[in-house]
Design a protein around this motif. Sequence first.
Motif, PDB file in Angstrom:
ATOM      1  N   TRP A  50       4.518   0.509   1.483  1.00 50.25           N
ATOM      2  CA  TRP A  50       3.292   0.542   1.271  1.00 50.25           C
ATOM      3  C   TRP A  50       3.122  -0.807   0.836  1.00 50.25           C
ATOM      4  N   ILE A  51       3.895  -1.050  -0.110  1.00 51.07           N
ATOM      5  CA  ILE A  51       3.282  -2.366  -0.913  1.00 51.07           C
ATOM      6  C   ILE A  51       4.051  -3.098  -1.214  1.00 51.07           C
ATOM      7  N   PRO A  52       3.631  -4.793  -0.215  1.00 52.80           N
ATOM      8  CA  PRO A  52       4.398  -5.700  -0.408  1.00 52.80           C
ATOM      9  C   PRO A  52       5.031  -5.981  -1.900  1.00 52.80           C
ATOM     10  N   PRO A  53       5.669  -7.262  -1.413  1.00 51.40           N
ATOM     11  CA  PRO A  53       6.557  -7.938  -2.819  1.00 51.40           C
ATOM     12  C   PRO A  53       6.176  -8.662  -3.695  1.00 51.40           C
ATOM     13  N   ALA A  54       5.248  -9.537  -3.246  1.00 54.12           N
ATOM     14  CA  ALA A  54       4.102  -9.616  -4.269  1.00 54.12           C
ATOM     15  C   ALA A  54       3.220  -8.840  -5.185  1.00 54.12           C
ATOM     16  N   VAL A  55       2.948  -8.012  -4.557  1.00 56.33           N
ATOM     17  CA  VAL A  55       1.971  -6.932  -5.401  1.00 56.33           C
ATOM     18  C   VAL A  55       3.001  -6.420  -6.244  1.00 56.33           C
ATOM     19  N   ARG A  56       4.575  -5.734  -5.571  1.00 53.65           N
ATOM     20  CA  ARG A  56       5.260  -5.133  -6.415  1.00 53.65           C
ATOM     21  C   ARG A  56       6.039  -6.116  -7.735  1.00 53.65           C
ATOM     22  N   GLU A  57       5.909  -7.223  -7.624  1.00 50.89           N
ATOM     23  CA  GLU A  57       6.086  -7.843  -8.822  1.00 50.89           C
ATOM     24  C   GLU A  57       4.930  -7.819  -9.813  1.00 50.89           C
ATOM     25  N   ARG A  58       3.807  -8.638  -9.356  1.00 52.45           N
ATOM     26  CA  ARG A  58       2.636  -8.210 -10.065  1.00 52.45           C
ATOM     27  C   ARG A  58       2.850  -6.964 -10.805  1.00 52.45           C
ATOM     28  N   ILE A  59       2.907  -5.565 -10.323  1.00 51.28           N
ATOM     29  CA  ILE A  59       2.650  -4.609 -11.052  1.00 51.28           C
ATOM     30  C   ILE A  59       3.545  -4.277 -12.181  1.00 51.28           C
ATOM     31  N   ARG A  60       5.005  -5.047 -12.179  1.00 49.88           N
ATOM     32  CA  ARG A  60       6.482  -4.957 -12.625  1.00 49.88           C
ATOM     33  C   ARG A  60       6.534  -5.742 -13.503  1.00 49.88           C
ATOM     34  N   ALA A  61       5.284  -6.865 -13.841  1.00 48.92           N
ATOM     35  CA  ALA A  61       5.671  -8.529 -14.982  1.00 48.92           C
ATOM     36  C   ALA A  61       5.976  -7.797 -15.845  1.00 48.92           C
ATOM     37  N   GLY A  62       5.952  -8.240 -17.026  1.00 45.91           N
ATOM     38  CA  GLY A  62       6.197  -8.264 -18.480  1.00 45.91           C
ATOM     39  C   GLY A  62       5.005  -9.024 -18.855  1.00 45.91           C
ATOM     40  N   ASP A  63       4.022  -8.788 -18.597  1.00 50.65           N
ATOM     41  CA  ASP A  63       2.675  -9.701 -19.561  1.00 50.65           C
ATOM     42  C   ASP A  63       1.991  -8.815 -19.541  1.00 50.65           C
ATOM     43  N   VAL A  64       1.139  -9.037 -19.997  1.00 46.77           N
ATOM     44  CA  VAL A  64      -0.360  -8.338 -20.246  1.00 46.77           C
ATOM     45  C   VAL A  64      -0.626  -7.962 -19.616  1.00 46.77           C
ATOM     46  N   HIS A  65      -1.102  -8.026 -18.196  1.00 43.80           N
ATOM     47  CA  HIS A  65      -1.355  -7.667 -17.043  1.00 43.80           C
ATOM     48  C   HIS A  65      -0.002  -6.761 -16.490  1.00 43.80           C
TER      49      HIS A  65
END
Length: 387
Positions: free
Chosen positions: A353-368
């Motif tokens: 359901w969730i594309p790689p670009a969005v998964r990467e954004r959610i799993r990023a180690g930054d504040v966001h």
Amino acid sequence: MFTAADEYGIDLSLDADRVERLLSVTPADVDPAERLTFARNVFVPLTTACRYTCTYCTYYDVPGEASLLSPEEVRERCRVGADAGCTEALFTFGDEPDDRYTEIHAQLGEWGFDSVHDYLYRACEIALEEGLLPHSNPGDLTEAQFAALREVNASMGVMLETTADVDAHSGGRRKTPGQRLNTIRAAGRQGVPFTTGILVGIGEGWRDRAESLLAIRELHERHGHVQEVIVQNVVPNERSDFAKPDLSTMRRVVAMARAALPPEVSVQVPPNLSPAADLVGCGIDDLGGVSPVTDDYINPAYEWPDLDGLRAVADAGGMPLRERLPTYARYLPDGVRPAGVDPAPAPTGRDAWIPPAVRERIRAGDVHGRRLRGVARGDGPLAVRGD
């Protein structure tokens, strides 16, 4: 059954008995939700150009007056929203501008884009870069367009509005129920977590409302992609003389929506347009996207409530208030999906359901990324403990 359905090959056979049962539903027939949710967004009106001229809409501008945000403006709005703790970039525009919008098409060409949808793709990339999850409402799309845009969107949406053939949609450039149903179906075939809804008070009748809700249900049962259904009342504005539906009408329609839809599909009312505190007993469980930094550009005369206003709605129903992401929890990937939430069945037309670009954004180690994961777990910056 519905106007232009044959043109798009829409095969919906609504059960007549189910329609009749739904018409008999009252608020007393549904249970209140266990909790109330909302999302924090930044509203990004990518363009006010639209091929349609619906008589109740103040969002679109005529050719020569329509605006188009630049990439720099998109980035700045997203950056402000992310800094304010938002999780969602809500991209809106009218349906793909037709040939009358020569200036819009010329500007897109100067920026190197073949179409407004190509530009939307880049705008979604900007949102991800700035720490937000894109949720796009780009009007009617084909499956091919969904296949492209799903790669940079956490979720998408389009309002069905009604399956009725109403004068509000009349004119040479009109939207039809067949077009809208085709778009909802196309999103399901391409595995896009999807938001849709009905618009109450534009000339439709009670049977039309029941049939609209059941049409949404049938498409969801085929594809599992509808995450929420908005029950939105029309509001008076400078272009519209439609009267705002009264409270008893809205209570009945909301109860019908809750009864018509599967339990996993949320029922939402916009808290800046609807008497939400008076509707919590009728089955709503979501208040939609609310922005702390931007107007509701579709209904600019109606201000968003602040967090205290949202709490007041939840308190009216005696329920806890929780912040959520633009993608509902059951569609989130393993490791992000909250404990105790069962995953949605696998989508049709894609691997996840969730594309790689969005998964990467959610799993990023930054504040966001940390903020996004916190909201997904229910301990985000505006989570309200109460359960």
